[in-house]
Design an enzyme around this catalytic site. Sequence first.
Site, PDB file in Angstrom:
ATOM      1  N   SER A  89      50.111  41.760  41.672  1.00  0.00           N
ATOM      2  CA  SER A  89      49.255  42.876  41.332  1.00  0.00           C
ATOM      3  C   SER A  89      47.665  42.691  41.010  1.00  0.00           C
ATOM      4  CB  SER A  89      50.357  44.273  41.487  1.00  0.00           C
ATOM      5  OG  SER A  89      51.303  44.130  41.561  1.00  0.00           O
ATOM      6  N   LYS A 142      45.261  43.846  44.525  1.00  0.00           N
ATOM      7  CA  LYS A 142      45.157  45.378  44.085  1.00  0.00           C
ATOM      8  C   LYS A 142      43.402  45.148  44.139  1.00  0.00           C
ATOM      9  CE  LYS A 142      49.937  47.135  44.832  1.00  0.00           C
ATOM     10  NZ  LYS A 142      50.537  46.371  44.167  1.00  0.00           N
ATOM     11  N   SER A 164      50.723  51.058  40.890  1.00  0.00           N
ATOM     12  CA  SER A 164      50.060  49.666  41.419  1.00  0.00           C
ATOM     13  C   SER A 164      51.311  49.800  42.629  1.00  0.00           C
ATOM     14  CB  SER A 164      50.846  48.390  40.903  1.00  0.00           C
ATOM     15  OG  SER A 164      50.890  46.918  41.341  1.00  0.00           O
TER      16      SER A 164
END
Length: 452
Positions: free
Chosen positions: A22, A25, A82
Amino acid sequence: MDARTGEVLHSDNSETRLHPASLTKMMTLYIVFQAVEHGEITMDTEVTISKFAASEPPSKLGLRPGQRIKLRYLVRAAAIKSANDAATALGEAISGSEAAFAERMNRTAKAIGMRDTTFRNAHGLTDNAHLSTARDMALLGRHLFYDYPEYYNLFSRITTDAGLREVANTNRRFLNAYKGADGIKTGYTRAAGFNLVASAERGGVRIIAAVFGGRSTPWRNEEMARLLDLGFAKAPTRVAVRRPGKPAYTPGADLGRIRYAKRDPDRSPLPRLRPGPGTEALPEELLVAMAETIEETVVAIEATAPAASTLPEGARTPPPTKPGAVTAAVPVGEPAPLPVPRPVSLTAELEAVDPAPVVEAEPVVVERLSTSGDRHFGINVGLYTSRYQAERVLLQTALTELGTLDEALRKVKQSNKGFEANFVGLTAEAAEMACERLKARNIACTTMGPAS
């Protein structure tokens, strides 16, 4: 990495291509901020959720197909919780599809120097070709901080309203344990392990570090604390800041499919118009709307600004610095003050970044010295009846006094009397100097202390 200069202070396998999870992101959000800045979309645009976005596996916000939700809530869910469904929805809102958005991610990564990174999606769930390095992710974190400082405080929020519900920060344990830490992003998948890019500021020195492949959340946080401590020990106290070059704006095919939403000036201020490739392709009505406020401001400043010789000693604005020039070597602070963490109200929400469970351990509070560079002061330039008026005055004032307000954060504070126009994140000396210069131009100004 010393955030002020980009100098790598320590590395170990920093260019090994691994799964970023993640941390991906960070790039998704960087492109969203870029799109908002250039008028492709606004934070108040309502995004329609596709079946594809809604079907993403956890961690997720719980979006439903056909649901409409403001872009700002998707940004918060992707940054704080997230959420994979929110990240995919952001990519689709900007570029129309996951594949098109991944192309833009790779284009942007190349432009900022992420030479060993390949993106395949907006969320970071495992794909054999979706790879990055600790060096590249630290570099991306530096660009997020310097290129979009107005959004950076988002990453230090302990909890936030994501529209459907309040969500808790996946990085809250490290933020609460390490004094001076103010972001930025965690990541976990089975293939990646426990990843983290973090930044902390102490006495005007800012360090950014990246950890890939941690064995657990406590191990990762301990390793991150060790790296940041190492960075603070090696970094010089005083150094000339060399901001990273902002990549050229080249939306390519993305811009052609954007439907420009009407803007409510009290809720969604117009983004600043910046020159660069692709600007000519914007619709004429949008260009006019964006340029109008700037043009009026410049005309007003030129008409009312006194001659330099009439200003008091010490209040004359220095000549503008050429692009890319190095600033003077002075103690460095950051453009935005750290937000006050809100109390965690979701004590039951302890999920990890992705679906893996979090193993609770006895919390270890690491006590370390930290300051925010004494940038607890600000100035007030008036009280207004609407947020739009206050923001307009802040823009006019910032353009008038670039010399001392260049790194200040423009902030509108609402009270029962109206909307206060403030510049915050200044040292006491800078606040006094800014007010002195503004008063010399017959602009009302009062200084504010840390308790204001």
